[in-house]
Design a protein around this motif. Structure first.
Motif: not given
Length: 185
Positions: A14-20, A34-44, A171-179
């Protein structure tokens, strides 16, 4: 501006990958948001230590094995490394909700393990717990982390739950990462 970058702790489903609601049970079902993998890489790449803390009761329920779980995590790690990032560590709870373990969120056992690995206490070293559920945020708050809710996964429903602590919403992990990159650069 704080000069010390916080440790980032991410929930997985639900944060990095789709949940079910039927659980992510196979390697093929594990699909990044979408965007979660690049977001984690950017933080790292920006110098943040990124950890994962994830409840995986599907193991206790017999929906998938520890081997399948490891394969999912290896897929995630490979995708992040392909973007130039890295995960500092992964903690998971394979227990069911009735097992009364210390690691299943909202209990803070996985975060305790991260503190122990780092030799720190998140009441004195900054950390942010990012999740899509109330229990994710509660686990972080219990160990002194700041809380950040993403609206992916179960986040849209979670934002309306009664919580007696402050949390930021993204909105998502990408938005968290930008902030986060903006705040700590």
């Amino acid at each position: 501006m704080p000069n010390k970058k916080p440790i980032i702790i991410l929930d997985r489903d639900g944060v990095i990958n789709y949940d079910s609601d039927q659980y992510v049970k196979t390697l093929d079902e594990w699909q990044p948001i979408p965007g979660s993998i690049k977001a984690i890489a950017a933080l790292s790449k920006a110098g943040f230590h990124v950890y994962i803390a994830t409840n995986q009761s599907g193991v206790a329920r017999g929906y998938y094995t520890l081997e399948i779980l490891e394969q999912m995590h290896q897929k995630m790690i490979r995708l992040i490394e392909a973007e130039g990032g890295k995960i500092a560590g992964i903690q998971y709870c394979p227990h069911g909700p009735d097992d009364d373990c210390h690691c299943r969120k909202p209990k803070p056992g996985m975060i305790d393990a991260i503190e122990k690995e780092l030799g720190v206490n998140f009441n004195s070293v900054p950390a942010i717990m990012v999740g899509d559920s109330k229990r994710d945020l509660e686990a972080g708050i219990a160990r002194g982390c700041q809380a950040a809710l993403v609206l992916t996964g179960k986040g849209r429903d979670t934002q309306y739950k009664e919580m007696n602590f402050h949390f930021n919403v993204f909105t998502d992990l990408a938005a968290f990462t930008l902030d986060t990159l903006f705040k700590y650069q």
